[in-house]
Design a protein around this motif. Sequence first.
Motif, PDB file in Angstrom:
ATOM      1  N   THR A  66       0.630  -1.335  -0.492  1.00 56.50           N
ATOM      2  CA  THR A  66       0.150  -0.304  -0.086  1.00 56.50           C
ATOM      3  C   THR A  66       0.671   1.327   0.282  1.00 56.50           C
ATOM      4  OG1 THR A  66      -1.517  -1.212   1.169  1.00 56.50           O
ATOM      5  CG2 THR A  66      -1.399   1.746   1.062  1.00 56.50           C
ATOM      6  N   CYS A  67       0.645   2.342  -0.854  1.00 59.45           N
ATOM      7  CA  CYS A  67       1.618   3.073  -1.283  1.00 59.45           C
ATOM      8  C   CYS A  67       1.367   3.895   0.031  1.00 59.45           C
ATOM      9  CB  CYS A  67       1.044   4.151  -2.460  1.00 59.45           C
ATOM     10  SG  CYS A  67       1.951   5.337  -2.702  1.00 59.45           S
ATOM     11  N   PRO A  68       2.281   4.680   0.871  1.00 55.75           N
ATOM     12  CA  PRO A  68       1.808   5.555   1.810  1.00 55.75           C
ATOM     13  C   PRO A  68       1.181   6.763   1.669  1.00 55.75           C
ATOM     14  CG  PRO A  68       4.431   5.383   1.695  1.00 55.75           C
ATOM     15  CD  PRO A  68       3.602   4.239   0.830  1.00 55.75           C
ATOM     16  N   LYS A  69       1.384   7.128   0.944  1.00 56.23           N
ATOM     17  CA  LYS A  69       0.761   9.242  -0.092  1.00 56.23           C
ATOM     18  C   LYS A  69      -0.156   8.665  -0.667  1.00 56.23           C
ATOM     19  CE  LYS A  69       2.259  12.662  -2.919  1.00 56.23           C
ATOM     20  NZ  LYS A  69       3.448  13.193  -3.828  1.00 56.23           N
ATOM     21  N   CYS A  70      -0.619   7.795  -1.356  1.00 52.85           N
ATOM     22  CA  CYS A  70      -1.949   7.711  -2.233  1.00 52.85           C
ATOM     23  C   CYS A  70      -3.104   6.618  -1.884  1.00 52.85           C
ATOM     24  CB  CYS A  70      -2.063   8.117  -3.537  1.00 52.85           C
ATOM     25  SG  CYS A  70      -1.140   6.586  -4.379  1.00 52.85           S
ATOM     26  N   GLY A  71      -2.044   5.777  -0.745  1.00 51.11           N
ATOM     27  CA  GLY A  71      -3.130   4.928  -0.779  1.00 51.11           C
ATOM     28  C   GLY A  71      -3.227   3.286  -1.562  1.00 51.11           C
ATOM     29  N   TYR A  72      -2.650   3.999  -2.768  1.00 47.63           N
ATOM     30  CA  TYR A  72      -2.512   2.597  -4.398  1.00 47.63           C
ATOM     31  C   TYR A  72      -2.918   1.364  -3.732  1.00 47.63           C
ATOM     32  CZ  TYR A  72      -2.433   0.667  -8.466  1.00 47.63           C
ATOM     33  OH  TYR A  72      -2.053  -0.193  -9.588  1.00 47.63           O
ATOM     34  N   LYS A  73      -2.905  -0.280  -4.493  1.00 48.82           N
ATOM     35  CA  LYS A  73      -1.979  -0.724  -3.458  1.00 48.82           C
ATOM     36  C   LYS A  73      -1.859  -2.103  -4.683  1.00 48.82           C
ATOM     37  CE  LYS A  73      -5.526  -1.442   0.620  1.00 48.82           C
ATOM     38  NZ  LYS A  73      -6.675  -2.207   1.525  1.00 48.82           N
ATOM     39  N   PHE A  74      -1.138  -2.296  -4.508  1.00 46.16           N
ATOM     40  CA  PHE A  74      -0.093  -3.175  -5.893  1.00 46.16           C
ATOM     41  C   PHE A  74       0.335  -4.623  -5.234  1.00 46.16           C
ATOM     42  CE2 PHE A  74       2.173  -0.196  -5.004  1.00 46.16           C
ATOM     43  CZ  PHE A  74       3.649  -0.558  -5.366  1.00 46.16           C
ATOM     44  N   ILE A  75       0.529  -6.036  -5.976  1.00 45.48           N
ATOM     45  CA  ILE A  75       0.943  -6.375  -4.902  1.00 45.48           C
ATOM     46  C   ILE A  75       1.781  -7.162  -6.259  1.00 45.48           C
ATOM     47  CG2 ILE A  75       0.903  -9.359  -5.481  1.00 45.48           C
ATOM     48  CD1 ILE A  75      -2.104  -9.139  -5.185  1.00 45.48           C
TER      49      ILE A  75
END
Length: 130
Positions: A118-127
């Motif tokens: 989870t990106c700490p800046k924008c909250g985007y999640k990727f695996i």
Amino acid sequence: MRNMLARLMYGRYGMDEYGRFLSLTGLGILILAIGAGIFSDKAYSVLYYVALAVLFYCYFRMFSRNIYKRQQENGKFLRHKRSIADRFQQRHTHRFYKCKNCKVTVRVPKGRGRIEITCPKCGYKFIKKS
């Protein structure tokens, strides 16, 4: 002679770490240009002019009277150099990924398998595999 040089440099920025990097880079490119001149005249001329431009910028910075601007440039160089050194030290224990959404670099520990980041800046999640 020493006093004359001291008077010339009075009020000027002088040499710093970024200046040393530029001068060594310029000399390295100049040596490459000389080596390339043996094989091709066109490669020699391009590298030669790039080396001269780098060395000219180095001397421009050294004789500049705009000390505040040169300090900002040196600080930016030192921050960039430190981030590269930190990443190089952590290469065995961590992996670095860029968020596809906001382009922020995210650091995750190695050896955890496939994890959801989870990106700490924008909250985007990727695996990704760590």
